[in-house]
Design an enzyme around this catalytic site. Sequence first.
Site, PDB file in Angstrom:
ATOM      1  N   SER A 184       0.785  -1.232   0.000  1.00 46.35           N
ATOM      2  CA  SER A 184       0.000   0.000   0.000  1.00 46.35           C
ATOM      3  C   SER A 184       0.821   1.289   0.000  1.00 46.35           C
ATOM      4  O   SER A 184       0.328   2.318  -0.416  1.00 46.35           O
ATOM      5  CB  SER A 184      -0.963   0.001   1.187  1.00 46.35           C
ATOM      6  OG  SER A 184      -0.279  -0.317   2.384  1.00 46.35           O
ATOM      7  N   HIS A 212      -5.506  -3.194  -2.269  1.00 45.77           N
ATOM      8  CA  HIS A 212      -5.123  -2.271  -3.349  1.00 45.77           C
ATOM      9  C   HIS A 212      -5.093  -2.941  -4.716  1.00 45.77           C
ATOM     10  O   HIS A 212      -4.797  -2.288  -5.713  1.00 45.77           O
ATOM     11  CB  HIS A 212      -3.767  -1.629  -3.043  1.00 45.77           C
ATOM     12  CG  HIS A 212      -3.863  -0.566  -1.996  1.00 45.77           C
ATOM     13  ND1 HIS A 212      -4.300   0.712  -2.272  1.00 45.77           N
ATOM     14  CD2 HIS A 212      -3.615  -0.604  -0.670  1.00 45.77           C
ATOM     15  CE1 HIS A 212      -4.301   1.424  -1.148  1.00 45.77           C
ATOM     16  NE2 HIS A 212      -3.889   0.649  -0.166  1.00 45.77           N
ATOM     17  N   LYS A 243     -11.936   1.051  -1.133  1.00 46.31           N
ATOM     18  CA  LYS A 243     -11.000   1.753  -2.021  1.00 46.31           C
ATOM     19  C   LYS A 243     -11.589   1.836  -3.422  1.00 46.31           C
ATOM     20  O   LYS A 243     -12.425   2.696  -3.666  1.00 46.31           O
ATOM     21  CB  LYS A 243      -9.647   1.061  -1.940  1.00 46.31           C
ATOM     22  CG  LYS A 243      -9.020   1.355  -0.573  1.00 46.31           C
ATOM     23  CD  LYS A 243      -7.807   0.565  -0.212  1.00 46.31           C
ATOM     24  CE  LYS A 243      -7.366   0.984   1.189  1.00 46.31           C
ATOM     25  NZ  LYS A 243      -6.588  -0.028   1.882  1.00 46.31           N
TER      26      LYS A 243
HETATM   27  C1  LIG Z   1      -6.605  -0.204   3.339  1.00 43.46           C
HETATM   28  C2  LIG Z   1      -6.138  -1.587   3.599  1.00 43.46           C
HETATM   29  C3  LIG Z   1      -6.852  -2.449   4.430  1.00 43.46           C
HETATM   30  C4  LIG Z   1      -8.062  -1.983   5.197  1.00 43.46           C
HETATM   31  O1  LIG Z   1      -9.149  -1.773   4.385  1.00 43.46           O
HETATM   32  P1  LIG Z   1     -10.412  -0.965   4.959  1.00 43.46           P
HETATM   33  O2  LIG Z   1     -11.539  -1.495   4.192  1.00 43.46           O
HETATM   34  O3  LIG Z   1     -10.127   0.476   4.748  1.00 43.46           O
HETATM   35  O4  LIG Z   1     -10.483  -1.317   6.416  1.00 43.46           O
HETATM   36  C5  LIG Z   1      -6.416  -3.740   4.585  1.00 43.46           C
HETATM   37  N1  LIG Z   1      -5.310  -4.178   3.956  1.00 43.46           N
HETATM   38  C6  LIG Z   1      -4.577  -3.374   3.149  1.00 43.46           C
HETATM   39  C7  LIG Z   1      -3.374  -3.919   2.460  1.00 43.46           C
HETATM   40  C8  LIG Z   1      -4.975  -2.046   2.953  1.00 43.46           C
HETATM   41  O5  LIG Z   1      -4.247  -1.248   2.185  1.00 43.46           O
END
Ligand SMILES: *Cc1c(COP(=O)(O)O)cnc(C)c1O
Length: 395
Positions: A184, A212, A243
Amino acid sequence: MNNTLQDFLKGQLDTLHAEHLYKPLTTVTSAVGARVKIAGNDRELINLSSNNYLGLAGDPRLRQAASEAALAIGAGGGAVRPIIGNLQLHDDLEKLIASFKHVEDVLVFQSGFTANAGTIPTITDADDAIITDSLNHASIIDGCRLSKAKRAIYQHCDMDSLEEALKAAMGAKKRLVITDGVFSMDGDVAPLDQICALAERYDAAVMVDDAHGSGVMGANGRGTAYHFGVHQKIDIQLGTLSKAVGVVGGYIAGSSALIDFLKQRARPFLFSTGCPPAVAAACIKGIELMRDEPELSARLWANTKYWQEGLQKLGFDTGVTQTPITPVMIGDEAKTQEAQRLLRDEGILALAIVFPTVGRGKARLRTMPTAAHTQADFDEALAAFERVGKKLGLI
Ligand SMILES: *Cc1c(COP(=O)(O)O)cnc(C)c1O
């Protein structure tokens, strides 16, 4: 109020300020899109800091779906799903994701974070071993902390280091390898083909956190496993609805037995209320658009190329990214915060990322092109980056 606690908190905050690690929140006052308005600033800023890859967070079709579901069904689910809060929309969303991802079944959680925290401890025991990449996301780390299994950390994307850890774990009852699909903060991609081959050799299960990768990697954004053609070999895929899908939530995709068991034992599923109708309906619309409009991810990748080439031509260091995640590496925390401030004065929102999100001395601006940006947005942002980069001696 307890003075000992208050003194502790004030001391911690003072240290954060002194080390340039204190991050004030930015408050957005408009819809989230390629341009946003923030509190205390009349100007519309170019938003290079969201994970809104496909521009769906502000998409009128998702807004419509959310409003209709809220009006038809209500504001909330009323109870945790195992009691009486399991809505038809939850089942519909899970079925849709399962068919989109070509997996047997799916379970939706309140967030990607709770999907990790709920799944990892549920499927591992004290006599198991979890083998995890050193740059895995905080929610994987917390999931591992909640598990009684032994934990081995392998060096980031280093297959020799992974193999060593797998060998050392042969005495464990089960082995589970966990990796981000797309990392990320750096935007590099885990070599899932090699990871699957090693896992097969050492009888390990594989879990990929594709927060991601969802909506970004593979055909129609099905994910990193599909990019490598190894989705049949991945035991557990985690995706996020927060996301690229533009809403909020997370899910686990895998076998029927996996999902069945999680429904019996995963604690965030058992003890925390599921998403409200508006969220489920907007997620359904988002996944449908990903499935039916491949031009969304095509535009994301074309924009990524334009933005990254523009920065690189100016002389910025964009690190090791292979995806839309575009770090502008600076290193020093104070200078990175200064770059963020100067860019904001130029009308550009590009947030500084500092410790503990990345290591100390690895501070960067994390920029994120999306499908919603236009070439004019990027040209304006590149001109501002050039001015700020020169002023701070970055280029
Ligand atoms: C953003 C992210 C999460 C968490 O996702 P949310 O739905 O915002 O809780 C989990 N794992 C990774 C690798 C992320 O980048």
